[in-house]
Design an enzyme around this catalytic site. Structure first.
Site, mmCIF file in Angstrom:
data_model
loop_
_atom_site.group_PDB
_atom_site.id
_atom_site.type_symbol
_atom_site.label_atom_id
_atom_site.label_comp_id
_atom_site.label_asym_id
_atom_site.label_seq_id
_atom_site.Cartn_x
_atom_site.Cartn_y
_atom_site.Cartn_z
ATOM 1 N N GLU A 50 9.765 -1.654 -6.998
ATOM 2 C CA GLU A 50 9.918 -3.009 -6.439
ATOM 3 C C GLU A 50 10.503 -4.043 -7.407
ATOM 4 O O GLU A 50 9.972 -5.151 -7.528
ATOM 5 C CB GLU A 50 8.555 -3.478 -5.880
ATOM 6 C CG GLU A 50 7.993 -2.521 -4.843
ATOM 7 C CD GLU A 50 6.595 -2.887 -4.330
ATOM 8 O OE1 GLU A 50 5.962 -3.801 -4.883
ATOM 9 O OE2 GLU A 50 6.128 -2.240 -3.372
ATOM 10 N N GLU A 82 6.105 6.472 0.975
ATOM 11 C CA GLU A 82 4.833 5.814 1.327
ATOM 12 C C GLU A 82 4.765 5.563 2.834
ATOM 13 O O GLU A 82 4.456 4.463 3.291
ATOM 14 C CB GLU A 82 4.700 4.480 0.570
ATOM 15 C CG GLU A 82 4.875 4.592 -0.933
ATOM 16 C CD GLU A 82 4.615 3.286 -1.695
ATOM 17 O OE1 GLU A 82 4.012 2.358 -1.129
ATOM 18 O OE2 GLU A 82 5.029 3.210 -2.860
#
Ligand code: HXH
Length: 353
Positions: free
Chosen positions: A157, A264
């Site tokens: 991220e 995920e």
């Protein structure tokens, strides 16, 4: 004599077919995808202490990821102290049972320990100090599991969600500028040259963010930084992404010559941030979710040449991080198994091909 021989043969055939049926019903998600890609799940060490949960994991999945215990703060809470217990237990379980392990994650702005960024006087450290600390952290963690963890989410991220900002304005970025990203990949590659190294992010199908991530990865690849793959987190919902935006994203990332994993995966049944009137899983949500999961796995199979793994973020609707995010206490139903670990309608669609 002939009669009893026939009887004997029929009994044997009956036994074989009972065994074959048992085999059939013992099949798990991973078995249907055996020739396509590994199917993984994020777990906590506590799951392994419960034998029913452990056998559920082994039935359906052939790859595992630590949901939390390998993150910077939990595994390295103080400069001179590591907490290896949970991570060791997960890696040991995988080794004993022949599962793959994806490591998550080496450099992230969140769940990073405060000490990393500050000196004894409470002031932000220099770029040099921070990169030395990052190198030590990555070397220690990656070396410990060298040969046992086949893939690492090295940087998580780093790209901003704001349209006018390229990289996230994290402490990593404030202290190091964008250099921390290339360094993190180089440190991981030094520690385990065989590990597959990932850049991992969410909202990777959003056209604006997608172009920023593409730009970052292109720059890293052109500079010979050892980034081998991208992780699309896959925190999706019953309405998002569309099949066209998912396909466009996969094609754009694949054009860099890198592999792709869904790292995920979950499909939220909500499309807003409000607390619903009812707490139950509605039949409308069930149908939309079944359709979304069908589209997602159709797409994953279509792009199987590029996709080297799909990992779910949590085991079943019994408990998901989405029960507390983005709305605290809002029960979600994002996975393929219900609260009793039974396959949901979406499961039967996902294995039907
Ligand atoms: C993932 N982040 C992490 O990779 C994983 O380690 C964790 O266990 C769960 C989810 C997804 C995520 C990203 C940002 C975020 C929340 C979750 O926070 C915001 C999202 C949008 C806007 C503002 C904050």
């Amino acid at each position: 004599m002939i009669r009893s021989k026939r009887l004997f043969v029929s009994v044997i055939l009956l036994c074989t077919s009972v065994a074959a049926n048992a085999q059939q019903t013992d099949k798990g998600l991973k078995d249907y995808y055996k020739t396509l890609f590994p199917v993984g799940v994020a777990i906590t060490p506590r799951h392994l202490q419960d034998s029913a949960t452990a056998s559920f994991i082994l039935r359906h999945f052939n790859s595992i990821t630590a949901e939390n215990v390998m993150k910077m703060e939990p595994i390295h809470p103080e400069e001179d102290r590591y907490n290896w217990g949970g991570a060791d237990a997960i890696v040991q379980f995988a080794t004993e049972n022949g599962l793959k392990v994806r490591g998550h994650t080496l450099c992230w702005y969140n769940q990073a320990p405060k000490w990393m960024f500050y000196d004894a006087a409470g002031k932000l450290v220099s770029k040099d100090t921070l990169l030395n600390r990052l190198r030590k952290h990555i070397h220690d963690v990656v070396s410990r599991y060298k040969g046992k963890i086949y893939a690492w989410d090295v940087v998580n991220e780093a790209v901003s969600d704001h349209p006018n900002e390229f990289l996230r304005n994290s402490l990593w970025y404030q202290i190091c500028g964008e250099d921390f990203i290339a360094h993190a990949f180089r440190y991981a590659h030094e520690a385990d040259p065989n590990a597959v190294l990932f850049y991992n992010d969410y909202n990777t199908e959003d056209p604006v963010k997608r172009n920023k991530i593409y730009r970052l990865l292109k720059k890293l690849r052109d500079a010979n930084v050892p980034v081998h793959a991208i992780g699309l987190q896959g925190h999706w919902s019953v309405k998002d992404p569309s099949s066209t935006s998912l396909a466009a994203a996969i094609e754009q990332y694949a054009s860099l010559g890198i592999k792709i994993q869904i790292t995920e995966l979950d499909v939220s049944v909500f499309t807003n941030n409000k607390m619903p009137e009812q707490r139950n899983f509605t039949s409308e949500q069930e149908l939309l979710q079944e359709q979304q999961y069908t589209m997602l796995f159709d797409t994953f199979r279509k792009y199987r040449q590029h996709i080297t793994g799909v990992t779910f973020w949590n085991l079943s609707d019994r408990s998901s991080w989405l029960d507390n995010f983005p709305v605290r206490g809002r029960k979600n139903y994002p996975l393929l198994f219900d609260e009793k670990l039974q396959p949901k309608k979406a499961y039967w669609k996902v294995i039907d091909f």
